[in-house]
Write an enzyme that holds these catalytic residues in place. Structure first.
Site, mmCIF file in Angstrom:
data_model
loop_
_atom_site.group_PDB
_atom_site.id
_atom_site.type_symbol
_atom_site.label_atom_id
_atom_site.label_comp_id
_atom_site.label_asym_id
_atom_site.label_seq_id
_atom_site.Cartn_x
_atom_site.Cartn_y
_atom_site.Cartn_z
ATOM 1 N N TYR A 34 29.463 28.059 24.802
ATOM 2 C CA TYR A 34 28.995 29.025 25.801
ATOM 3 C C TYR A 34 27.572 29.473 25.478
ATOM 4 C CZ TYR A 34 28.750 33.077 28.890
ATOM 5 O OH TYR A 34 28.356 33.971 29.852
ATOM 6 N N SER A 80 42.010 61.574 46.388
ATOM 7 C CA SER A 80 42.820 61.744 45.187
ATOM 8 C C SER A 80 44.289 61.566 45.547
ATOM 9 C CB SER A 80 42.585 63.127 44.580
ATOM 10 O OG SER A 80 42.873 64.130 45.531
ATOM 11 N N LYS A 115 48.477 54.235 35.564
ATOM 12 C CA LYS A 115 47.366 55.089 35.998
ATOM 13 C C LYS A 115 46.367 55.158 34.842
ATOM 14 C CE LYS A 115 46.239 59.582 38.006
ATOM 15 N NZ LYS A 115 45.135 59.885 37.069
#
Length: 679
Positions: A34, A80, A115
């Site tokens: 790479y 929200s 979350k």
């Protein structure tokens, strides 16, 4: 010869391999391959600057610092979510959905995903090209942080799509993995800069850097979880999960823990599974987001004034809370280490009521500037002991005191000393300190010490718990009748223990010294001390300067031996053992520890520092002892010579200030050669 199409293929190939490495964790070429391809691309772009594509991996970094962030109004507000803090609130959310849709929710599909505890971001793609990245802000207006988002390798600068939509806004979370956070904070400490309180603060602070080169140095990551404005003419999938899969196919990473679950029972089961693995994840999460999977049902449910009716955040119990630090007490461990413990106004953290939290050591207290009376941030992760992260300075009372370690042990009154080159403070009353009592007695009766057969750890613990044995000399006053009253201790066993105690009255001086449990004094050192001093009185009178001249005894060990033998409590125990009849034959005189030779180092006090090229420092010290030198670990006015290698540091500076003769390794090798000693 390279043409533009070849250049474009190289850009696409490198972006593909970057995605394989950073998003899929499945590299198809080596790092070296790479790097070589990247270097070749840089060379082509240097020769053809007019070819440079905005999605080129070379364009992720290097923009000039900004003077300020520009504000951007979101085309679709970033709303929200409502929160559910327990199963009852989650159940009511599901019930409301069933009532509005007039459906049985037990068979309804919900998208479930962790979350993330990071920073919400909006990525705007036009015809597949990322053109802007903005923060959530107040939901209506955010800040343009495109330059700081471009270096995040998990975010494609160009979608992997042959026919991308004309407009696509991707919503997701920028976060800092735990490993990157730990490395960043270590770098902050090394640079004497304030560490970040948590990964979320670190991610937010990074995105708000006006100099994008700083952001490029920090390893931020990204997971997508939704969208904003979309091309209305594009054939989008009709479920949330299918649409997110479409984003993933285009190169946008999704949280690998995301699933589709069925009904309230599926939500509960997912919550339990994710809760169990939460602390093993390499990123912070603070709950789970559930969304109705069918997009037509989402549209029917709509929004309240503040949040969608089709989604909710099921929060985990808080792992960070604020409370008052009412006191700092000291706990003395089994090894004598003093640990400060914060006493807190009881508060729920992570579902558990917490009233105590570790403060680790004095250096940490001073670094965090935590004081009694402060409002402090307390964190608890899983089963880890609660920790005080730091004070809330805006809540600090007017009068507070900086905490300092006590001079004497709160358990036994013995002197407290700081371990050399360590953050730990230790009680010196090993033989009498209640906190260290069982450990000291276990060592005292062990096979290499006084070797009292039958006095195992369990019996020692029983004797201490009964209050019969508080110090080692108490063992020699035990009676067989006492022992027989203990559970599972018959007359025969009791008599056997008493006979073993009687036998232990006759030992060797080396075993006796070892049995005392002096820190850093093992069998070899105990033998060295016994054979050199030969009597208890001579050993007790030895000074540090004399002790360090012995083979294998450095300044740290010498200090600990001297400290232990001059502690009044320890002297009382030693005297008690002698009075109890513990005796030993006088050891034979020690063989000469140094070789009398003609050398400039004979009878000289020498310190070795820095890195030597021909030998290790320990080998140099052994060589100096053969030349008749007394080798010590620190420079003082009594030092005659300093042997300095590379990177000698503060000892060299001090020696020069005191006018001490400084020699190099060659001078030592020359002295060894003249004395006929092999180096």
């Amino acid at each position: 010869m390279t043409d533009f199409q070849d250049y474009r293929r190289r850009v696409d190939a490198l972006n593909h391999h970057s995605h394989q490495y950073y998003v899929l964790d499945d590299p198809q070429i080596s790092d070296a391959q790479y790097d070589a391809a990247y270097a070749e691309l840089q060379k082509i772009e240097a020769d053809h600057p007019d070819w440079i594509l905005p999605e080129s991996p070379t364009q992720r970094v290097g923009d000039a610092p900004l003077e300020a962030f520009e504000t951007v109004r979101h085309r679709v507000p970033m709303v929200s979510l409502a929160n559910a803090f327990d199963d009852d609130e989650l159940a009511r959310f599901v019930q409301r959905i069933g009532e509005r849709l007039d459906l049985d929710t037990e068979s309804m599909a919900f998208a479930a995903e962790p979350k993330m505890d990071g920073l919400a971001i909006n990525l705007r793609y036009e015809s597949g090209q990322m053109v802007q990245a903005t923060t959530r802000g107040d939901g209506e207006v955010g800040e343009d942080v495109t330059q700081n988002v471009r270096p995040i390798r998990a975010i494609p600068l160009k979608l992997f799509a042959e026919q991308p939509p004309k407009v696509l806004e991707v919503r997701g979370e920028v976060f800092m993995p735990r490993a990157a956070f730990d490395a960043l904070n270590q770098a902050q400490k090394n640079a004497d800069k304030k560490p970040f309180a948590n990964p979320r603060n670190a991610a937010a602070g990074t995105l708000r850097q006006l100099d994008p080169r700083i952001a490029a140095q920090r390893e931020l990551a990204f997971f997508a979880y939704g969208w904003g404005e979309l091309d209305p003419d594009f054939p989008w999938p009709e479920t949330y999960s299918a649409r997110m899969q479409q984003l993933q196919d285009w190169g946008l990473p999704l949280n690998p823990c995301s699933e589709t679950v069925t009904g309230f029972s599926g939500m509960q089961e997912y919550f339990e599974r994710l809760s169990a693995k939460r602390d093993r994840l390499d990123y912070e999460i603070d709950g789970i987001v559930y969304k109705v999977d069918d997009l037509s049902q989402q549209q029917t449910l709509g929004f309240t004034a503040r949040a969608p009716r089709w989604a909710i955040a099921r929060k985990f119990p808080a792992q960070e809370v604020w409370t008052t630090l009412t006191a700092i007490d000291i706990q003395v461990g089994r090894t004598g280490t003093l640990t400060p413990v914060g006493r807190l106004e009881p508060v729920q953290v992570g579902g558990v009521v917490v009233s105590n939290a570790t403060l680790h050591n004095l250096d940490e207290i001073h670094r965090k500037d935590v004081r009694v009376g402060d409002t402090v941030v307390v964190r608890r992760a899983g089963d880890v002991i609660p920790e005080i992260l730091g004070p809330v300075l805006s809540q600090r009372p007017e009068q507070t005191q900086v905490f300092e370690m006590p001079d004497t042990c709160p358990e036994c009154g013995s002197e407290v000393v700081r371990e050399p080159d360590k953050a730990a403070y230790r009680c010196t009353g090993g033989l009498v300190c209640p906190a260290q009592r069982k450990r000291a007695l276990h060592h005292f009766v062990s096979r290499k010490a006084l070797d009292i057969d039958g006095l195992g750890d369990k019996l020692i613990d029983q004797l201490v718990d009964q209050g019969w044995v508080k110090r080692p000399d108490d063992l020699f006053h035990l009676q067989a009748g006492q022992l027989q009253s203990l559970p599972r201790m018959g007359k025969k066993s009791a008599d056997k223990v008493i006979k073993a105690i009687e036998k232990a009255r006759h030992t060797t001086f080396a075993r006796f010294v070892y049995s005392l449990g002096i820190s850093e004094v093992g069998e070899v050192t105990a033998n060295t001390l016994a054979s050199h001093y030969r009597t208890l009185e001579a050993l007790q009178e030895a000074e540090v300067e004399e002790l360090v001249t012995l083979s294998d005894i450095g300044e740290v060990v010498a200090e600990k031996v001297h400290q232990f033998l001059n502690e009044a409590h320890n002297q009382a125990v030693i005297q008690g053992l002698v009075e109890a009849g513990v005796t030993w034959p006088r050891p034979e005189p020690a063989a000469a520890e140094t070789k009398t030779v003609e050398s400039p180092f004979n009878e000289a006090t020498v310190v070795v520092t820095g890195t030597l090229s021909q030998m290790t420092r320990d080998e140099a010290k052994d060589a100096l002892r053969q030349l008749g030198a007394k080798v010590t670990g620190s420079v003082s006015s009594k030092t005659d010579f300093l042997i300095a290698g590379e990177n000698a540091g503060s000892k060299l500076t001090k020696a020069e200030s005191l006018g001490i003769t400084v020699l190099d390794e060659a001078a030592l090798l020359e002295a060894l050669d003249k004395a006929g000693i092999k180096s």
